[in-house]
Structures are given as structure tokens and as C-alpha cells.
Design a protein around this motif. Structure first.
Motif, PDB file in Angstrom:
ATOM      1  N   VAL A 587    -106.132 -49.425 -27.056  1.00 18.33           N
ATOM      2  CA  VAL A 587    -105.178 -49.902 -27.956  1.00 18.33           C
ATOM      3  C   VAL A 587    -104.438 -48.739 -28.577  1.00 18.33           C
ATOM      4  CG1 VAL A 587    -104.495 -51.161 -30.129  1.00 18.33           C
ATOM      5  CG2 VAL A 587    -106.469 -51.964 -28.538  1.00 18.33           C
ATOM      6  N   VAL A 589    -101.046 -47.328 -30.806  1.00 20.30           N
ATOM      7  CA  VAL A 589    -100.283 -48.085 -32.021  1.00 20.30           C
ATOM      8  C   VAL A 589     -98.852 -47.305 -31.705  1.00 20.30           C
ATOM      9  CG1 VAL A 589    -100.800 -46.149 -33.819  1.00 20.30           C
ATOM     10  CG2 VAL A 589     -99.988 -48.643 -34.394  1.00 20.30           C
ATOM     11  N   LEU A 600     -93.564 -42.400 -31.306  1.00 16.55           N
ATOM     12  CA  LEU A 600     -95.202 -42.504 -30.808  1.00 16.55           C
ATOM     13  C   LEU A 600     -96.159 -41.793 -31.719  1.00 16.55           C
ATOM     14  CD1 LEU A 600     -94.450 -40.932 -27.135  1.00 16.55           C
ATOM     15  CD2 LEU A 600     -94.920 -43.465 -27.806  1.00 16.55           C
ATOM     16  N   PRO A 601     -97.286 -42.394 -31.517  1.00 17.29           N
ATOM     17  CA  PRO A 601     -98.359 -41.929 -32.557  1.00 17.29           C
ATOM     18  C   PRO A 601     -98.479 -40.565 -32.928  1.00 17.29           C
ATOM     19  CG  PRO A 601     -99.442 -42.909 -30.872  1.00 17.29           C
ATOM     20  CD  PRO A 601     -97.980 -42.980 -30.719  1.00 17.29           C
ATOM     21  N   ILE A 605     -99.207 -40.197 -36.821  1.00 17.40           N
ATOM     22  CA  ILE A 605    -100.622 -40.335 -37.320  1.00 17.40           C
ATOM     23  C   ILE A 605    -100.877 -39.262 -37.929  1.00 17.40           C
ATOM     24  CG2 ILE A 605    -103.005 -40.285 -36.152  1.00 17.40           C
ATOM     25  CD1 ILE A 605    -101.976 -43.028 -35.888  1.00 17.40           C
ATOM     26  N   ILE A 614    -103.538 -43.740 -43.453  1.00 14.24           N
ATOM     27  CA  ILE A 614    -104.228 -43.955 -42.123  1.00 14.24           C
ATOM     28  C   ILE A 614    -105.401 -45.155 -42.405  1.00 14.24           C
ATOM     29  CG2 ILE A 614    -106.183 -42.316 -42.684  1.00 14.24           C
ATOM     30  CD1 ILE A 614    -104.599 -43.006 -39.351  1.00 14.24           C
ATOM     31  N   VAL A 621    -104.601 -51.917 -37.297  1.00 12.86           N
ATOM     32  CA  VAL A 621    -104.640 -51.645 -36.017  1.00 12.86           C
ATOM     33  C   VAL A 621    -105.853 -52.844 -35.475  1.00 12.86           C
ATOM     34  CG1 VAL A 621    -105.129 -50.218 -34.118  1.00 12.86           C
ATOM     35  CG2 VAL A 621    -103.387 -49.660 -35.765  1.00 12.86           C
ATOM     36  N   ASN A 645    -108.572 -46.471 -31.282  1.00  9.25           N
ATOM     37  CA  ASN A 645    -108.863 -44.896 -31.748  1.00  9.25           C
ATOM     38  C   ASN A 645    -109.217 -45.081 -33.134  1.00  9.25           C
ATOM     39  OD1 ASN A 645    -107.931 -43.048 -29.776  1.00  9.25           O
ATOM     40  ND2 ASN A 645    -106.610 -44.815 -29.359  1.00  9.25           N
ATOM     41  N   VAL A 646    -110.354 -44.251 -33.570  1.00 10.58           N
ATOM     42  CA  VAL A 646    -110.572 -44.352 -35.247  1.00 10.58           C
ATOM     43  C   VAL A 646    -110.608 -42.818 -35.385  1.00 10.58           C
ATOM     44  CG1 VAL A 646    -112.409 -44.450 -36.596  1.00 10.58           C
ATOM     45  CG2 VAL A 646    -112.192 -46.229 -34.677  1.00 10.58           C
ATOM     46  N   SER A 647    -109.699 -42.399 -36.121  1.00 12.26           N
ATOM     47  CA  SER A 647    -109.369 -40.910 -36.777  1.00 12.26           C
ATOM     48  C   SER A 647    -110.706 -40.757 -37.663  1.00 12.26           C
ATOM     49  CB  SER A 647    -108.223 -40.953 -37.252  1.00 12.26           C
ATOM     50  OG  SER A 647    -108.503 -40.685 -38.846  1.00 12.26           O
ATOM     51  N   GLU A 677    -113.201 -45.572 -30.344  1.00 17.84           N
ATOM     52  CA  GLU A 677    -113.160 -44.413 -29.811  1.00 17.84           C
ATOM     53  C   GLU A 677    -113.161 -43.107 -31.034  1.00 17.84           C
ATOM     54  OE1 GLU A 677    -110.090 -43.510 -27.186  1.00 17.84           O
ATOM     55  OE2 GLU A 677    -110.601 -45.292 -25.939  1.00 17.84           O
ATOM     56  N   LYS A 730    -107.903 -35.299 -20.781  1.00 12.96           N
ATOM     57  CA  LYS A 730    -106.630 -35.321 -19.867  1.00 12.96           C
ATOM     58  C   LYS A 730    -106.575 -33.972 -19.523  1.00 12.96           C
ATOM     59  CE  LYS A 730    -101.982 -36.149 -19.442  1.00 12.96           C
ATOM     60  NZ  LYS A 730    -101.689 -34.926 -18.919  1.00 12.96           N
ATOM     61  N   GLU A 763    -109.380 -39.660 -18.785  1.00  8.36           N
ATOM     62  CA  GLU A 763    -108.071 -40.084 -19.340  1.00  8.36           C
ATOM     63  C   GLU A 763    -107.021 -39.320 -18.617  1.00  8.36           C
ATOM     64  OE1 GLU A 763    -108.285 -40.662 -23.962  1.00  8.36           O
ATOM     65  OE2 GLU A 763    -109.168 -38.625 -23.486  1.00  8.36           O
ATOM     66  N   VAL A 765    -104.960 -39.868 -15.934  1.00 13.90           N
ATOM     67  CA  VAL A 765    -105.150 -39.806 -14.257  1.00 13.90           C
ATOM     68  C   VAL A 765    -103.830 -40.221 -13.960  1.00 13.90           C
ATOM     69  CG1 VAL A 765    -106.237 -40.514 -12.254  1.00 13.90           C
ATOM     70  CG2 VAL A 765    -107.651 -40.264 -14.384  1.00 13.90           C
ATOM     71  N   GLU A 766    -103.095 -39.161 -13.167  1.00 17.46           N
ATOM     72  CA  GLU A 766    -101.575 -39.255 -12.778  1.00 17.46           C
ATOM     73  C   GLU A 766    -101.582 -39.341 -11.276  1.00 17.46           C
ATOM     74  OE1 GLU A 766     -99.569 -36.418 -14.894  1.00 17.46           O
ATOM     75  OE2 GLU A 766     -99.618 -37.464 -16.650  1.00 17.46           O
ATOM     76  N   GLY A 784    -104.735 -44.216 -16.940  1.00 16.68           N
ATOM     77  CA  GLY A 784    -103.595 -43.158 -16.468  1.00 16.68           C
ATOM     78  C   GLY A 784    -102.305 -43.773 -16.134  1.00 16.68           C
TER      79      GLY A 784
HETATM   80  N1  LIG Z   1     -99.206 -37.480 -20.050  1.00 19.84           N
HETATM   81  C1  LIG Z   1     -99.856 -38.698 -19.767  1.00 19.84           C
HETATM   82  N2  LIG Z   1    -100.317 -39.238 -21.072  1.00 19.84           N
HETATM   83  C2  LIG Z   1    -101.068 -40.488 -20.887  1.00 19.84           C
HETATM   84  C3  LIG Z   1    -101.429 -40.665 -19.750  1.00 19.84           C
HETATM   85  N3  LIG Z   1    -102.308 -41.793 -19.995  1.00 19.84           N
HETATM   86  C4  LIG Z   1    -102.273 -42.292 -21.107  1.00 19.84           C
HETATM   87  N4  LIG Z   1    -101.666 -41.216 -21.918  1.00 19.84           N
HETATM   88  C5  LIG Z   1    -101.432 -41.048 -23.340  1.00 19.84           C
HETATM   89  O1  LIG Z   1    -102.451 -40.259 -23.837  1.00 19.84           O
HETATM   90  C6  LIG Z   1    -102.830 -40.832 -25.078  1.00 19.84           C
HETATM   91  C7  LIG Z   1    -104.149 -41.268 -24.945  1.00 19.84           C
HETATM   92  O2  LIG Z   1    -104.799 -41.745 -26.087  1.00 19.84           O
HETATM   93  P1  LIG Z   1    -105.580 -40.580 -27.179  1.00 19.84           P
HETATM   94  O3  LIG Z   1    -106.257 -39.495 -26.515  1.00 19.84           O
HETATM   95  O4  LIG Z   1    -106.544 -41.551 -27.708  1.00 19.84           O
HETATM   96  O5  LIG Z   1    -104.758 -40.113 -28.139  1.00 19.84           O
HETATM   97  C8  LIG Z   1    -103.984 -40.827 -29.054  1.00 19.84           C
HETATM   98  C9  LIG Z   1    -104.750 -41.203 -30.503  1.00 19.84           C
HETATM   99  O6  LIG Z   1    -105.616 -39.847 -30.703  1.00 19.84           O
HETATM  100  C10 LIG Z   1    -103.676 -41.317 -31.329  1.00 19.84           C
HETATM  101  N5  LIG Z   1    -103.542 -42.789 -31.469  1.00 19.84           N
HETATM  102  C11 LIG Z   1    -102.853 -43.848 -30.837  1.00 19.84           C
HETATM  103  N6  LIG Z   1    -103.162 -45.086 -31.353  1.00 19.84           N
HETATM  104  C12 LIG Z   1    -103.944 -44.980 -32.299  1.00 19.84           C
HETATM  105  C13 LIG Z   1    -104.553 -45.461 -33.497  1.00 19.84           C
HETATM  106  O7  LIG Z   1    -104.190 -46.923 -33.188  1.00 19.84           O
HETATM  107  N7  LIG Z   1    -105.239 -45.261 -34.341  1.00 19.84           N
HETATM  108  C14 LIG Z   1    -105.355 -43.865 -34.221  1.00 19.84           C
HETATM  109  N8  LIG Z   1    -106.239 -43.375 -35.368  1.00 19.84           N
HETATM  110  N9  LIG Z   1    -104.897 -43.064 -33.571  1.00 19.84           N
HETATM  111  C15 LIG Z   1    -104.292 -43.434 -32.490  1.00 19.84           C
HETATM  112  O8  LIG Z   1    -102.454 -40.889 -30.998  1.00 19.84           O
HETATM  113  C16 LIG Z   1    -102.800 -40.242 -29.582  1.00 19.84           C
HETATM  114  C17 LIG Z   1    -101.522 -40.295 -28.907  1.00 19.84           C
HETATM  115  O9  LIG Z   1    -101.291 -41.516 -28.452  1.00 19.84           O
HETATM  116  P2  LIG Z   1    -100.294 -41.971 -27.372  1.00 19.84           P
HETATM  117  O10 LIG Z   1     -98.922 -41.296 -27.792  1.00 19.84           O
HETATM  118  O11 LIG Z   1    -100.414 -43.497 -27.204  1.00 19.84           O
HETATM  119  O12 LIG Z   1    -100.884 -41.203 -25.969  1.00 19.84           O
HETATM  120  C18 LIG Z   1    -101.710 -41.826 -25.307  1.00 19.84           C
HETATM  121  C19 LIG Z   1    -101.611 -42.413 -24.178  1.00 19.84           C
HETATM  122  O13 LIG Z   1     -99.984 -42.936 -24.116  1.00 19.84           O
HETATM  123  C20 LIG Z   1    -101.133 -40.138 -18.465  1.00 19.84           C
HETATM  124  O14 LIG Z   1    -101.531 -40.390 -17.439  1.00 19.84           O
HETATM  125  N10 LIG Z   1    -100.208 -39.125 -18.740  1.00 19.84           N
END
Ligand SMILES: Nc1nc2c(ncn2[C@@H]2O[C@@H]3COP(=O)(O)O[C@H]4[C@@H](O)[C@H](n5cnc6c(=O)[nH]c(N)nc65)O[C@@H]4COP(=O)(O)O[C@H]3[C@H]2O)c(=O)[nH]1
Length: 809
Positions: A587, A589, A600-601, A605, A614, A621, A645-647, A677, A730, A763, A765-766, A784
Motif C-alpha cells: 500500500v 499513499v 508522491l509520498p 511524508i 504522520i 492509511v 509502511n509504518v514510519s 513494513e 532497491k 524491491e 525489480v525492473e 517492481g
Molecule cells: N524506480 C522504481 N521505483 C519503484 C519500483 N517499484 C516500486 N517503486 C517505488 O518504490 C517505493 C517503495 O516504497 P518504500 O520503499 O516503502 O518507500 C516508500 C515509503 O517509505 C513511503 N511511503 C509510501 N506510502 C506510505 C505510507 O502510507 N506510510 C508511510 N509511513 N510511508 C509511506 O514513501 C516511499 C516512497 O513511496 P513511493 O513514491 O510510492 O515509491 C514506492 C514505489 O512506487 C521500481 O521498479 N522502480
């Protein structure tokens, strides 16, 4: 023989003239002849004769006896009656006038001479007694004394002299029972007076009594018992009495004043008119450190005051009609210590308004001054570090700005924010965080110039004001120096912590001209330094302020977004590397901003974490994701793992655990479907977090460690904690294809997870190459863009359906 001045009062003129010739013949002087009583009185007043020869029957209504009485009373002149009558009535009438002789006509001249001589002699003797009596009464009056006598014979009290205040309107002689008299005396003093009256002991004491009107009195009694004279005169007590109430009250007041003087906490000196010390109290000796001997006879000003200041208040005293002065002065103790004193000086005058003394009282106010200084210090300083606080920043910056405007120097403001301090604080605890802040504060103070000012704004934010900068480069040197100082590792108990900082610099006059602008722009520059990759400094530039504005906009907008459904969840599928099936959804956000579009977060965040939003965001969330997952299940969707995700800030919150229970309960989602997480930083505080993790585990919830490999978790910690899954970051996956080093690390992580029995998800995987490498290493799942980006909620069912179709097909 004395020759006398004589007034003859005789209604028969011939007799009168005959008498006159006879008297003149004897050598006396006849000052007048009167035939009427009224004339006799007038002539007596006019001539003041030594003697009046008075007939009883006179011309006119007034009889000789009446005229004689008046002359005697008014003038004290002796009168001898010359009359032909010797009847009892006449004799009685004459006796009432207390005459000095009574001669029956006809008489011999020598009889008259003898009677006159006796009368004059008696009167002369009486005059002596009268003078003595008058002298005594004046003496009693002058001494304000009363005389009292109590006699056995009539059991009465006789008083004389000054007794009005004691006895009120009682007559000079009054009869009063002994008990009644004693009842005037205070019961405590009664036995002594009673003893005196009964047995004749002498008394000399001050007794308490009551005036007839009930007023309390103090009487001084001196009396003695005098025995009976054996000739019928009984025993008597005679003495003097004095109303000493005023004196006694004065003594009481003096006694009270003396106690105040002796026991006062104020140091008190009495100075003579030359300002030499004639008396000092114990408090003064205590305050000044001098002994009494060292104090007496000295000049108060020289002994006491740190600076000569007697001119100041003594001259004031002589000018002022109030005769006193007070104010704060600096005094010196015997050991040389100077201390602040509140001093009161007062002039003392005698009844003739002549200056006789001064009274000088001092109160040590060092404790008050110290408390004030401490309060001032507290108002301007940060309690944790002792550096200045925001108050000081604003005040000093204002002063330095004014100075800088006058000079041609630059004024720099360095805004310093520690990188990642929040994580350290949340993981190692607030006490450790505080200690770290103190160490950094100490390093900042040591690194800056004496003219620079270091301030802590709160949390991990510091500001340095550096005035008198010649060139911006000098400021860069300072910023670099501060970065180096901060980056030195800090030993905190068993932990060695390294920290970096981001510094933003704003200059006057280049960037701003007001306190608020300088702070704001240095703050913006600091954010730019952070964005640049941290451990860096940046000077302010115009485009930064737009970023700062955006930051503010995001924080304010986020508050609104939480209320208005602008937040949405996207779902990224997690696929089983072996079977290719979707086994879970992460999930993520997003913020559907009405003007800025999808945010984007990464952009909001960190701001949510810093502003505390938060917690609310995390709860939203959790609740939304659980409900949605449960809905899909109810609609017949597959059983999937929902990763949320839990900060670290969320985890540190007390309400987090109950929030998870609540979300599960409300949604009815199977806890085994939920995976939380957390990042490695949560593991850094095992004593706090382990019980929470265990309780969550006991609920049936799974725990995954996100971004594994980027933090600093130790193997020992990992083994200790209840963790189900590791997510390979990643950054390792990215380099899998061409970096043997990354391949080795990823291999090691996979090996570790297998040994400890953790599930693994890769995480980001492209590429297919990455997928194959991971599969060959033994990694379980992957997510990914190779499989799918994070999908909006409405696209998830289609994705899942497609997956199922692939499988069936
Ligand atoms: N370049 C690339 N990126 C990929 C790929 N697969 C996934 N991602 C991105 O990598 C991030 C993975 O989430 P994260 O490491 O938990 O890292 C997250 C997480 O730490 C935080 N986050 C997102 N949603 C929440 C939330 O609901 N609560 C909290 N506390 N943190 C959140 O924001 C971070 C960024 O989230 P996103 O922008 O959604 O970015 C996500 C996702 O869109 C890929 O193949 N290539």
C-alpha cells in the motif's frame, strides 16, 4: 518690737481717731481708717497693712466678722477684734473668722500692744509654714508626684499633689475601704500593697492599676509604714505615687525596639552626628563579617560601602524634609566581597529638632539579584544546552542588524539542522538524544568567535549569528568548520554515533534586511542543503524561498487533505518469483492535490513526520487499506498479503498498537493478511519496541523489515526480534546485473534470511535479469515495475483477474 502698718476699722470716728493717736504714739503707722466693712476690704487691698484692728459692729450692712473673714481669705492679713461685746453669740461669730486676737473694750494700750505683737508673730510663723507648704506642693507639681496617706485611725486615704489621672474626680481626702482601694491595683501586685497596709513593710515598685474610667495605668509607689505615736495617733502609711503609664509605655516600646534591633535580619547601625558608628546589631556583624569591636567607632561609609556614597544620601537627608533616604547600594564585606544591598538611612532629631543620630539599615539583596539574573538567563537561554534561545536570537539579531547597517560589514545567519537526528532520538531514546544535542551545542560554542552568538531554536535546530564578516567566503569557512566539528563521532554510553548537519546561510545586506527575513531565508537555505544530500551548507538564493513556500504549502495543505479525502492509496503487486502469482499488495499513499495533481509520498511524508501529521495520516492509511482489502476478499478476491509502511515516528507513538487493533477490528480483516513494513531504525530500540512487535505478532500480524541493508541493524538484533520478512532494498537490486559487489551483498542477505528463517521480498525489480538473478539466489517474492507500478484502487481487481487468467491459461 516691730513697727507695724495698721488699718483701723471702727464706726465711731472719735474712738478711731483716739486709737490712731495712741498707735502712732507707739511708733506704728496707721494706713487708714474705715467705718464700713466694704471700705475696710478696699483699704486692705490698697495698703496691704501688717494688721487690721476690727470692730464687730460697723456702719452699713457688713459686720466686722464678715469683713475680717474676707480680708483673711483674700489677703492673709491677720485681724484682731476690738469690741465691747463678750456674749457667746458674738464670740462664736468672731471665731468663725479665725481672728488673731479678741480684746474687750475698754482695754489698756499695753494690752493692745501685746495682742498686736502676738498676732503679728503668729502670722509671721504661719507665713513660714505656708512658704514651706507651697514649696512642697510646687515640688510635687514639678515632679508630677502625688502624696498619699492611709491611716489606721480613720481607715481612709488622703491624697495630695498630682493624683487626677489616678483617682479621677475623687476629693483630696476620701474614705475608702482597704479592699476597695486594693481593687484598683492589678491582682498580681495586690499582695505587696496589702502587705504594706497590714504589716508595715516598705514598698517601692511599679504596679499595674486601673483608672476610674477603666484605663490601664502604671503607678510607681514608694511608701512606708509609720507606727502609731502612742498619743492616739494610729499607724499610718505615707508615700508618694506617680502615674508612670507614659514612661512605662515608652519603656515597653523601647524594649520592643531593642528586640527588633537585636533580632532583626536587617543589619542596623546607629551613627552619631559625625556618622561614626555607636551601635550595631548582630545581623550587621553577620552580614558584614566584622566583629562588634571592629565596627564601633568607625565611619560607616568607609567600613561598608564599596564606593564612597555618603555624600549622596546624607546630603539628600539634609535637604529633604522627610529625613530618610533609601536605595540600592553596593557594600563590601570584611573579606572584600561586594554585594548588593537595599539601604535605608534615617536622620534622628531631638525635641529641639537638632540632628543627633542616623539609623542605617541594610538588607542583603544578593539572593534577589541572583534570582533575577537566573530568571533573565532562563528567559534568554536554552535550558538543555545553555546556548541562547529564540528570544535571544531575535534580540541579538536585531542589535547586530542595526550595527551592521551602520558598518560596512556583512552579517551572516547560519541555520543548522542535524541530519537524521529524529531517527536517533526515536531509536536510542530522548535521554541519549538530549546528550547528543548537548555535545553538539558544546562543539558549536567552542568553534565560533567570541563575538558570534550560538542559539538553539529547539529540537535539533541551531542558529549562529556571525557579525563582522568581510566576505561571504569567510562564512563558508565557518560553515565547513562547523560541519567538520559536528561530524566527529560521539560516544554515548555503549553507542558511538556519527551525525551530520545541513547548514543554510543568509547574509545581510545581500539576502535580507530584517530579523524575520534573515531567519526565514537561512531556514530555506538549510532545506536546500538537506535536499542537496545533507552534510552540506548552502547560501540562500531567490529560488529557495519558493521551495520554502512550497514546504509551508504542503504542510498546511496536508492538514486539509486529511479532512477532505484528497489522499488516495495505490497498490503495488508483490509477485511470487517462482510461480509468477500475485501474493501481496504494498500500500503506497498518494496525494491527489486539487491544483498540483498527484503528489508522491517522498514530497510530503518527511514533512508529515516533522510536523507530527504522520500519526493521523498513518491511522488513515491503516484503516482505509484494511477496509479495502477486506472488501476485495468479500467480493471473492484472492487471499493476499497487504503490506503497509509504518514510519519510525508512527511506531514510537503510544497509540500505534491500539490503532492497528482498531483497524483490524473495524475492518474484520484477518490479521494474518496484514504485514507492517518497518525500517531498520525501529530495531535500534529493542527494549521499547520488542514488546510492541511481539504483541503485534501475537495478534497474528506479520512484520517486515523494509529497505533492508541501508540501515545499521546488527545480526544479533535481528535474531532477537520477531520479524517475518526482509525486503531487499532497491539499491542492491539495481546493481545486480553488473556490480559483483552488489550481487555478493544480495547473496549474503538471501543467505542470512534463509538461515534465520525469514521470508524475502526484493524491491524495485525492473528487469528480467534482476528477476532471474534473484530467483536463482533463492529470493521468494519480488515487486517492481517489471511486474506493475503501484495501481489506483479501481485497477487492482482487473490486475488480479488478469493474473488469475494467466494462471488458468
Ligand atoms: N524506480 C522504481 N521505483 C519503484 C519500483 N517499484 C516500486 N517503486 C517505488 O518504490 C517505493 C517503495 O516504497 P518504500 O520503499 O516503502 O518507500 C516508500 C515509503 O517509505 C513511503 N511511503 C509510501 N506510502 C506510505 C505510507 O502510507 N506510510 C508511510 N509511513 N510511508 C509511506 O514513501 C516511499 C516512497 O513511496 P513511493 O513514491 O510510492 O515509491 C514506492 C514505489 O512506487 C521500481 O521498479 N522502480
Amino acid at each position: 518690737m516691730n513697727f507695724l502698718d495698721i488699718l483701723i476699722v471702727e464706726d465711731e470716728r472719735v474712738v478711731a481717731l483716739d486709737l490712731k493717736f495712741s498707735l502712732v504714739g507707739l511708733g506704728h503707722r496707721v494706713v487708714g481708717l474705715a467705718a464700713r466693712g466694704e471700705d475696710a476690704i478696699r483699704l486692705a487691698h490698697q495698703h496691704r497693712p501688717d494688721l487690721v484692728l476690727m470692730d464687730i459692729h460697723l456702719d452699713g450692712a457688713m459686720r466686722g466678722t464678715e469683713a475680717a473673714r474676707l480680708i483673711r481669705e483674700q489677703l492673709g492679713i491677720p485681724v484682731v477684734f476690738l469690741t465691747a461685746f463678750a456674749e457667746d453669740d458674738t464670740l462664736l461669730e468672731a471665731a468663725a473668722a479665725a481672728p488673731y486676737g479678741y480684746l474687750l473694750k475698754p482695754f489698756e494700750l499695753r494690752e493692745l500692744q501685746a495682742a498686736m505683737t502676738m498676732a503679728f508673730a503668729r502670722r509671721s510663723a504661719e507665713r513660714g509654714v505656708e512658704v514651706a507648704q507651697r514649696r512642697l506642693s510646687l515640688a510635687l507639681e514639678a515632679a508630677e508626684l502625688g502624696v498619699w496617706e492611709w491611716s489606721d485611725a480613720d481607715r481612709g486615704f488622703h491624697v495630695d499633689g498630682r493624683t487626677e489621672s489616678i483617682l479621677g474626680g475623687l476629693p483630696r481626702t476620701f474614705v475608702e475601704a482597704r479592699e476597695a482601694f486594693l481593687s484598683r491595683i492589678d491582682p498580681a501586685d495586690r499582695p505587696a500593697v496589702s502587705e504594706l497596709l497590714a504589716h508595715g513593710s516598705a514598698i517601692s515598685r511599679v504596679v499595674a492599676a486601673r483608672a476610674p474610667d477603666g484605663r490601664p495605668l502604671w503607678l510607681e509607689l514608694h511608701a512606708r509604714h509609720f507606727g502609731g505615736d502612742g498619743a492616739g495617733g494610729g499607724a499610718r502609711v505615707i508615700g508618694v505615687i506617680q502615674d508612670v503609664t507614659q514612661r512605662r509605655e515608652m519603656e515597653d516600646r523601647l524594649r520592643q525596639a531593642s528586640v527588633v534591633f537585636r533580632t532583626s535580619a536587617e543589619g542596623i547601625l546607629i551613627l552619631d552626628e559625625a556618622r561614626l558608628i555607636v551601635a550595631a546589631n548582630a545581623a550587621f556583624c553577620r552580614l558584614s563579617g566584622y566583629t562588634m569591636d571592629e565596627v564601633l567607632g568607625n565611619d560607616a561609609d568607609e567600613l561598608l560601602h564599596a564606593r564612597r556614597q555618603s555624600d549622596q544620601f546624607f546630603s539628600h537627608l539634609s535637604e529633604s524634609s522627610e529625613h530618610h533616604w533609601h536605595g540600592e547600594v553596593a557594600c563590601r564585606r570584611k573579606d572584600g566581597e561586594v554585594f548588593p544591598v537595599w539601604e535605608h538611612v534615617c536622620a534622628v532629631h531631638d525635641d529641639e529638632a537638632r540632628l543627633t543620630h542616623y539609623v542605617l539599615a541594610i538588607t542583603d539583596i544578593s539572593a534577589i539579584r541572583a534570582a533575577e539574573a537566573q530568571m533573565r538567563h532562563m528567559a534568554y537561554h536554552d535550558a538543555l544546552t545553555g546556548l541562547g534561545n529564540r528570544h535571544m536570537l531575535e534580540e541579538r539579531l536585531d542589535i547586530e542588524l542595526q550595527r551592521a547597517r551602520r558598518s560596512r560589514h556583512l552579517l551572516a545567519l547560519l541555520f543548522i539542522d542535524l541530519d537524521g537526528f529524529k531517527v536517533i532520538n526515536d531509536t536510542l531514546g530522548h535521554a541519549t538524544g538530549d546528550r547528543l544535542i548537548q555535545v553538539i551545542a558544546g562543539r558549536l560554542s567552542a568553534a565560533i568567535r567570541r563575538t558570534d552568538v550560538a542559539v538553539r531554536l529547539g529540537g535539533d535546530e541551531f542558529v549562529v549569528i556571525a557579525p563582522d564578516i568581510d566576505r561571504p567566503e569567510d562564512c563558508a569557512v565557518l560553515a565547513r568548520k562547523l560541519l567538520v566539528e559536528i561530524a566527529q563521532p560521539v560516544q554515548l554510553g555503549a553507542d558511538m554515533v556519527s551525525l551530520t548537519a545541513s547548514i543554510g546561510i543568509a547574509l545581510h545586506p545581500d539576502h535580507a534586511d530584517s530579523v524575520a527575513d534573515l531567519i526565514m531565508e537561512a531556514d530555506s537555505a538549510m532545506y536546500a542543503a538537506k535536499a542537496q544530500g545533507r552534510n552540506a551548507y548552502r547560501f540562500f538564493s531567490a529560488e529557495m524561498s519558493s521551495r520554502a513556500r512550497e514546504r509551508l504549502l504542503i504542510e498546511q495543505g496536508l492538514r486539509r487533505a486529511l479532512q477532505t479525502d484528497e489522499l488516495v492509496l495505490h497498490w503495488q503487486p508483490v509477485v511470487d518469483l517462482n510461480g509468477g502469482l500475485t501474493v501481496g499488495l504494498e500500500v503506497l499513499v498518494r496525494w491527489q492535490h486539487p491544483e498540483l495533481g498527484l503528489i508522491l509520498p517522498a514530497r510530503f511524508i518527511p514533512i508529515a513526520e516533522e510536523s507530527g501529521l504522520i500519526q493521523a495520516l498513518g491511522r488513515w492509511v491503516l484503516m482505509t487499506a484494511c477496509r479495502q482489502a477486506r472488501l476485495w476478499r468479500d467480493q471473492g478476491g484472492p487471499r493476499l498479503r497487504i503490506a503497509i509502511n509504518v514510519s519510525v515516528c508512527q511506531f514510537a507513538d503510544e497509540g500505534f498498537e491500539s490503532g492497528v487493533r482498531q483497524a483490524l477490528q473495524d475492518s474484520g480483516l484477518d490479521p494474518a493478511s496484514l504485514e507492517l513494513e518497518i525500517t531498520e531504525s525501529v530495531l535500534q530500540r529493542p527494549e521499547q519496541n520488542q514488546p510492541v512487535l511481539e504483541r503485534l505478532r501475537a495478534l497474528g500480524v506479520n512484520i517486515a523489515i523494509d529497505d533492508f541493508g541501508t540501515g545499521y541493524s546488527s545480526l544479533a538484533l535481528l535474531r532477537q526480534l520477531p520479524v517475518d520478512r526482509i525486503k531487499i532494498d532497491k539499491s542492491f537490486v539495481d546493481d545486480l546485473a553488473d556490480d559483483p559487489h552488489a550481487t555478493a551483498i544480495t547473496g549474503a542477505i538471501v543467505g542470512l534470511a534463509q538461515t534465520l528463517g525469514y521470508a524475502l521480498t526484493a524491491e524495485g525489480v525492473e528487469t528480467a535479469v534482476q528477476r532471474e538473478r534473484l530467483r536463482s539466489m533463492g529470493c521468494d517474492d519480488a515487486q517492481g515495475w517489471l511486474y506493475s507500478r503501484a495501481l489506483p484502487v479501481d485497477q487492482v481487481p482487473a490486475w488480479l483477474a488478469g493474473q488469475a487468467a494467466v494462471l488458468v491459461g
